[in-house]
Design an enzyme around this catalytic site. Structure first.
Site, PDB file in Angstrom:
ATOM      1  N   ASN A   9       0.877  -1.180   0.000  1.00 15.00           N
ATOM      2  CA  ASN A   9       0.000   0.000   0.000  1.00 15.00           C
ATOM      3  C   ASN A   9       0.909   1.223   0.000  1.00 15.00           C
ATOM      4  O   ASN A   9       1.541   1.529   1.009  1.00 15.00           O
ATOM      5  CB  ASN A   9      -0.886  -0.034   1.254  1.00 15.00           C
ATOM      6  CG  ASN A   9      -1.698   1.234   1.415  1.00 15.00           C
ATOM      7  OD1 ASN A   9      -1.765   2.060   0.497  1.00 15.00           O
ATOM      8  ND2 ASN A   9      -2.315   1.400   2.577  1.00 15.00           N
ATOM      9  N   TRP A  10       0.962   1.893  -1.141  1.00 18.65           N
ATOM     10  CA  TRP A  10       1.897   3.027  -1.256  1.00 18.65           C
ATOM     11  C   TRP A  10       1.376   4.299  -0.600  1.00 18.65           C
ATOM     12  O   TRP A  10       2.092   5.299  -0.529  1.00 18.65           O
ATOM     13  CB  TRP A  10       2.204   3.282  -2.733  1.00 18.65           C
ATOM     14  CG  TRP A  10       3.235   2.342  -3.288  1.00 18.65           C
ATOM     15  CD1 TRP A  10       3.812   1.276  -2.639  1.00 18.65           C
ATOM     16  CD2 TRP A  10       3.826   2.382  -4.589  1.00 18.65           C
ATOM     17  NE1 TRP A  10       4.709   0.660  -3.461  1.00 18.65           N
ATOM     18  CE2 TRP A  10       4.745   1.318  -4.668  1.00 18.65           C
ATOM     19  CE3 TRP A  10       3.665   3.224  -5.696  1.00 18.65           C
ATOM     20  CZ2 TRP A  10       5.509   1.071  -5.808  1.00 18.65           C
ATOM     21  CZ3 TRP A  10       4.428   2.970  -6.840  1.00 18.65           C
ATOM     22  CH2 TRP A  10       5.341   1.908  -6.889  1.00 18.65           C
ATOM     23  N   LYS A  11       0.125   4.301  -0.186  1.00 14.31           N
ATOM     24  CA  LYS A  11      -0.446   5.495   0.459  1.00 14.31           C
ATOM     25  C   LYS A  11      -0.194   6.721  -0.434  1.00 14.31           C
ATOM     26  O   LYS A  11      -0.267   6.616  -1.650  1.00 14.31           O
ATOM     27  CB  LYS A  11       0.104   5.649   1.874  1.00 14.31           C
ATOM     28  CG  LYS A  11      -0.037   4.348   2.683  1.00 14.31           C
ATOM     29  CD  LYS A  11       0.286   4.486   4.136  1.00 14.31           C
ATOM     30  CE  LYS A  11       0.121   3.130   4.835  1.00 14.31           C
ATOM     31  NZ  LYS A  11       0.306   3.181   6.266  1.00 14.31           N
ATOM     32  N   HIS A  96      -9.269   1.226   5.479  1.00 12.92           N
ATOM     33  CA  HIS A  96      -7.950   1.396   6.108  1.00 12.92           C
ATOM     34  C   HIS A  96      -8.088   2.328   7.313  1.00 12.92           C
ATOM     35  O   HIS A  96      -8.926   3.235   7.325  1.00 12.92           O
ATOM     36  CB  HIS A  96      -6.956   1.972   5.082  1.00 12.92           C
ATOM     37  CG  HIS A  96      -5.549   1.897   5.563  1.00 12.92           C
ATOM     38  ND1 HIS A  96      -5.015   2.841   6.405  1.00 12.92           N
ATOM     39  CD2 HIS A  96      -4.568   0.977   5.349  1.00 12.92           C
ATOM     40  CE1 HIS A  96      -3.758   2.504   6.682  1.00 12.92           C
ATOM     41  NE2 HIS A  96      -3.466   1.377   6.051  1.00 12.92           N
ATOM     42  N   GLU A  98      -6.403   4.774   8.211  1.00 11.47           N
ATOM     43  CA  GLU A  98      -6.156   6.209   7.965  1.00 11.47           C
ATOM     44  C   GLU A  98      -7.446   6.927   7.547  1.00 11.47           C
ATOM     45  O   GLU A  98      -7.819   7.906   8.195  1.00 11.47           O
ATOM     46  CB  GLU A  98      -4.974   6.378   7.005  1.00 11.47           C
ATOM     47  CG  GLU A  98      -3.662   6.072   7.741  1.00 11.47           C
ATOM     48  CD  GLU A  98      -2.539   5.473   6.898  1.00 11.47           C
ATOM     49  OE1 GLU A  98      -2.618   5.525   5.667  1.00 11.47           O
ATOM     50  OE2 GLU A  98      -1.585   4.935   7.490  1.00 11.47           O
ATOM     51  N   GLU A 165      -4.926  -5.120  10.610  1.00 12.32           N
ATOM     52  CA  GLU A 165      -3.863  -4.126  10.806  1.00 12.32           C
ATOM     53  C   GLU A 165      -4.070  -3.428  12.147  1.00 12.32           C
ATOM     54  O   GLU A 165      -4.831  -2.453  12.229  1.00 12.32           O
ATOM     55  CB  GLU A 165      -3.917  -3.076   9.697  1.00 12.32           C
ATOM     56  CG  GLU A 165      -3.663  -3.612   8.309  1.00 12.32           C
ATOM     57  CD  GLU A 165      -3.093  -2.538   7.378  1.00 12.32           C
ATOM     58  OE1 GLU A 165      -2.037  -2.791   6.804  1.00 12.32           O
ATOM     59  OE2 GLU A 165      -3.682  -1.448   7.263  1.00 12.32           O
ATOM     60  N   GLY A 171       3.249   1.888  10.803  1.00 14.64           N
ATOM     61  CA  GLY A 171       4.221   2.968  10.659  1.00 14.64           C
ATOM     62  C   GLY A 171       5.011   3.266  11.929  1.00 14.64           C
ATOM     63  O   GLY A 171       5.680   4.284  12.034  1.00 14.64           O
ATOM     64  N   SER A 204       4.033  -2.606  10.111  1.00 11.73           N
ATOM     65  CA  SER A 204       5.486  -2.734  10.250  1.00 11.73           C
ATOM     66  C   SER A 204       6.028  -4.080   9.761  1.00 11.73           C
ATOM     67  O   SER A 204       6.956  -4.644  10.358  1.00 11.73           O
ATOM     68  CB  SER A 204       5.924  -2.454  11.692  1.00 11.73           C
ATOM     69  OG  SER A 204       5.600  -1.124  12.047  1.00 11.73           O
ATOM     70  N   GLY A 225       3.133  -1.200   4.159  1.00 10.96           N
ATOM     71  CA  GLY A 225       3.239   0.226   3.852  1.00 10.96           C
ATOM     72  C   GLY A 225       4.677   0.582   3.514  1.00 10.96           C
ATOM     73  O   GLY A 225       5.167   0.336   2.404  1.00 10.96           O
ATOM     74  N   GLY A 226       5.388   1.137   4.490  1.00 10.32           N
ATOM     75  CA  GLY A 226       6.733   1.688   4.290  1.00 10.32           C
ATOM     76  C   GLY A 226       7.692   0.770   3.538  1.00 10.32           C
ATOM     77  O   GLY A 226       8.392   1.205   2.608  1.00 10.32           O
TER      78      GLY A 226
HETATM   79  P1  13P Z   1       3.516   0.077   7.581  1.00 11.95           P
HETATM   80  O1  13P Z   1       3.941  -1.208   6.895  1.00 11.95           O
HETATM   81  O2  13P Z   1       4.276   1.281   7.124  1.00 11.95           O
HETATM   82  O3  13P Z   1       3.452  -0.086   9.062  1.00 11.95           O
HETATM   83  O4  13P Z   1       1.984   0.364   7.093  1.00 11.95           O
HETATM   84  C1  13P Z   1       1.046  -0.647   7.180  1.00 11.95           C
HETATM   85  C2  13P Z   1      -0.166  -0.225   6.455  1.00 11.95           C
HETATM   86  O5  13P Z   1      -0.855   0.706   6.856  1.00 11.95           O
HETATM   87  C3  13P Z   1      -0.507  -0.934   5.211  1.00 11.95           C
HETATM   88  O6  13P Z   1      -1.783  -0.624   4.790  1.00 11.95           O
END
Ligand code: 13P
Length: 241
Positions: A9-11, A96, A98, A165, A171, A204, A225-226
């Site tokens: 997920n590149w956000k 999600h 966010e 999640e 993050g 993470s 994510g990251g």
């Molecule tokens: P991280 O892998 O950066 O913790 O993010 C997880 C995430 O929100 C994937 O949707």
């Protein structure tokens, strides 16, 4: 046997130019992955057409980061299945934490998005997860149960991915213990009542913990994510043992 799904997920990261550089480096690294898994990336909307210009899609599937519950209309800032299907998109992330947090997305809206995604031929990746306060109060199971029951009402479990999640692990560098994550994923499977539903863990995930996470009995993939933003790191995750 359930096929695992490794998704990035590149956000709100990556321009079209950056996506192109990424794909040139990443695609060769996943060319030989075993066929027990699928690889998915959810780039920002603007980069979706860059992705679909690569013809190598046996190796990589495109996801959107959102989806609306109508095909068109006065819904500023939303995106419809029809617009995504035109670009070869196969998955859509919904619920999600966010958008739940920053835009007050409700379980009811999430449910409408998931149901319409399925009706349109897309596979929704529905995210659920508890906050740190909820976990510390011993409410994780109750929160997940509510999110699953309300968010997944009337969905077809055979065309569904659920991503567990925990919000406190996103993050932050703090991964949920693999065994604890596995317990919640097993609870989600039980609540859904369909053994073959795909359940991911997210929060993470990185090259150093992917092998342990993927060794768990009820974890069928990850939402990253990251660590999905760097080709070598996401390729290592995709090539988990
Ligand atoms: P991280 O892998 O950066 O913790 O993010 C997880 C995430 O929100 C994937 O949707």
């Amino acid at each position: 046997m359930r096929k695992s799904v490794i998704a990035g997920n590149w956000k709100m990261h990556m321009t079209c130019a950056e996506s192109k550089i990424y794909l040139e480096e990443f695609l060769p690294l996943i060319r030989d992955i075993p066929n027990d898994r699928k690889i998915v990336i959810a780039p920002p909307f603007t980069a979706i057409s860059t992705f679909s210009s690569y013809t190598d899609f046996e190796y990589l599937n495109i996801s959107s980061q959102n989806i609306h519950w109508e095909d068109q209309g006065a819904f500023t800032a939303e995106i419809s299945p029809k617009m995504l299907l035109e670009h070869g998109v196969k998955y859509a992330i919904v619920g999600h934490s966010e958008p739940r947090k920053y835009f007050s997305e409700s379980d009811e809206q999430i449910n409408k998005r998931a149901v319409f995604a399925q009706a349109s031929g897309l596979t929704p990746i529905v995210c659920v997860g508890e906050s740190l306060e909820q976990r510390e109060r011993g409410e994780a199971d109750r929160v997940i149960t509510r999110q699953v029951e309300q968010g997944l009402e009337n969905t077809d479990p055979s065309n569904l991915i659920v991503a567990y999640e925990p919000i406190w692990a996103i993050g932050t560098g703090k991964t949920c213990e693999a065994r604890d994550a596995n317990k919640i994923c097993a609870l989600i499977r039980k609540l859904i009542g369909f053994n073959d539903v795909i359940i991911q863990y997210g929060g993470s995930v990185k090259p150093s913990n992917i092998d342990e996470i993927m060794s768990m009995s009820d974890i069928d993939g990850v939402l990253v994510g990251g660590s999905s933003l760097e080709p070598n790191s996401f390729a290592r995750i995709a090539n988990y043992e």
